[in-house]
Design a protein around this motif. Sequence first.
Motif, short mmCIF file in Angstrom:
data_model
loop_
_atom_site.label_atom_id
_atom_site.label_comp_id
_atom_site.label_asym_id
_atom_site.label_seq_id
_atom_site.Cartn_x
_atom_site.Cartn_y
_atom_site.Cartn_z
N ALA A 95 0.84 -1.33 -0.09
CA ALA A 95 0.08 0.05 -0.02
C ALA A 95 0.89 1.37 -0.10
N ALA A 96 1.70 1.35 0.64
CA ALA A 96 2.94 2.33 0.67
C ALA A 96 3.35 2.62 -0.64
N LEU A 97 3.75 1.67 -1.33
CA LEU A 97 4.27 1.70 -2.97
C LEU A 97 3.32 2.09 -3.96
N THR A 98 1.98 2.23 -3.48
CA THR A 98 0.94 2.54 -4.39
C THR A 98 0.82 3.94 -4.89
N TYR A 99 0.35 4.48 -5.84
CA TYR A 99 0.17 5.96 -6.26
C TYR A 99 -1.06 6.25 -6.06
N ASN B 48 5.87 9.98 -3.86
CA ASN B 48 5.67 8.88 -2.82
C ASN B 48 7.17 8.61 -2.66
N SER B 49 7.79 8.77 -1.33
CA SER B 49 9.08 8.43 -1.16
C SER B 49 9.45 6.90 -1.26
N CYS B 50 8.61 6.17 -0.86
CA CYS B 50 9.01 4.71 -0.85
C CYS B 50 8.83 4.28 -2.56
N SER B 51 8.09 4.54 -3.13
CA SER B 51 8.26 4.49 -4.80
C SER B 51 9.48 5.17 -5.37
N THR C 58 4.64 -1.63 -9.94
CA THR C 58 3.19 -1.64 -9.95
C THR C 58 2.78 -2.96 -10.30
N LEU C 59 3.38 -3.88 -11.06
CA LEU C 59 3.09 -5.21 -11.23
C LEU C 59 3.29 -5.85 -9.82
N VAL C 60 4.29 -5.95 -9.23
CA VAL C 60 4.71 -6.36 -7.88
C VAL C 60 3.44 -5.74 -6.98
N VAL C 61 3.16 -4.76 -7.06
CA VAL C 61 2.14 -4.35 -5.89
C VAL C 61 0.79 -4.86 -6.30
N GLY C 62 0.39 -4.84 -7.54
CA GLY C 62 -0.94 -5.41 -7.89
C GLY C 62 -1.01 -6.66 -7.51
N ILE C 63 0.06 -7.62 -7.65
CA ILE C 63 0.12 -9.10 -7.20
C ILE C 63 -0.10 -9.16 -5.89
N VAL C 64 0.64 -8.43 -5.22
CA VAL C 64 0.76 -8.56 -3.62
C VAL C 64 -0.69 -8.11 -3.17
#
Length: 186
Positions: free
Chosen positions: A105-109, A116-119, A150-156
Motif C-alpha cells: 500500500a505504501a508503494l501505490t500511487y 511517494n518517497s517509498c516508490s 506496479t506489477l509487484v504491488v498489484g500481485i501482492v
Amino acid sequence: MPERQRADARRNYAQILAVAEAEVAVHGANASLEQIARTAAVGSATVRRHFPTRRALLEAVSRKRIEALSVRARELTGRGDSRDALLDWLSDVVAYSVSARGLAAALTYDAPVHENSCSAAMEQAGEPLLRRAIQDGAVAAEVTVADLITLVVGIVLATEHHPDHATRADRLFRLAVAGLSPPVTP
C-alpha cells in the motif's frame, strides 16, 4: 523527523512509529490511527501532526524495509546474469511486500499523483539492475522500474486475502515473468 524538534516531540514520534509498526503488522494498511494514538498514549491530533496522512504513516513504517530492499539491489547490481539479478531483486520485493503488511500500500500511487518517497526509493534502487538487463538485451527497452513495482504491488494486493498469500503471490509473479506461452523445448 527534524532533529530541531523538542525532546518530547521526538519521543512522541518514536513512540507513535513503534506502535504504528506493530499495528500495521497486524492490520495492514488499514490500521486504525485512533488505536495507534491510544496505544501510544498520545492524542489523535499528535499522530496527525507527525503523520498528516495515512500514506505518510505507511511510508514511515516502511522506511526500514525500503532501505533493506535498496541494499539488496546494490548487492545484486553487477553480479551474474543481469536478468537473474533483476528477477532475484523483484522476487525479494514480492516476498518482503507479502510479509511486511502495509508495504504494498505504501508503494501505490494516489490520484492525484504526489511524491511517494517509498516508490521513488524503490525506483532509484532498481534502476541500475533494470538498466543493465536492458543493455544486455534481457529485458525489453520500454520496461520501467515503475512498471515492475506496479506489477509487484498489484500481485501482492490481489493475493493478500488468499489463505496462502505468499505462495500465491510468488506463483503469480513467476507467471508474469514467464508469460503465458508454454516453455519451448529444444
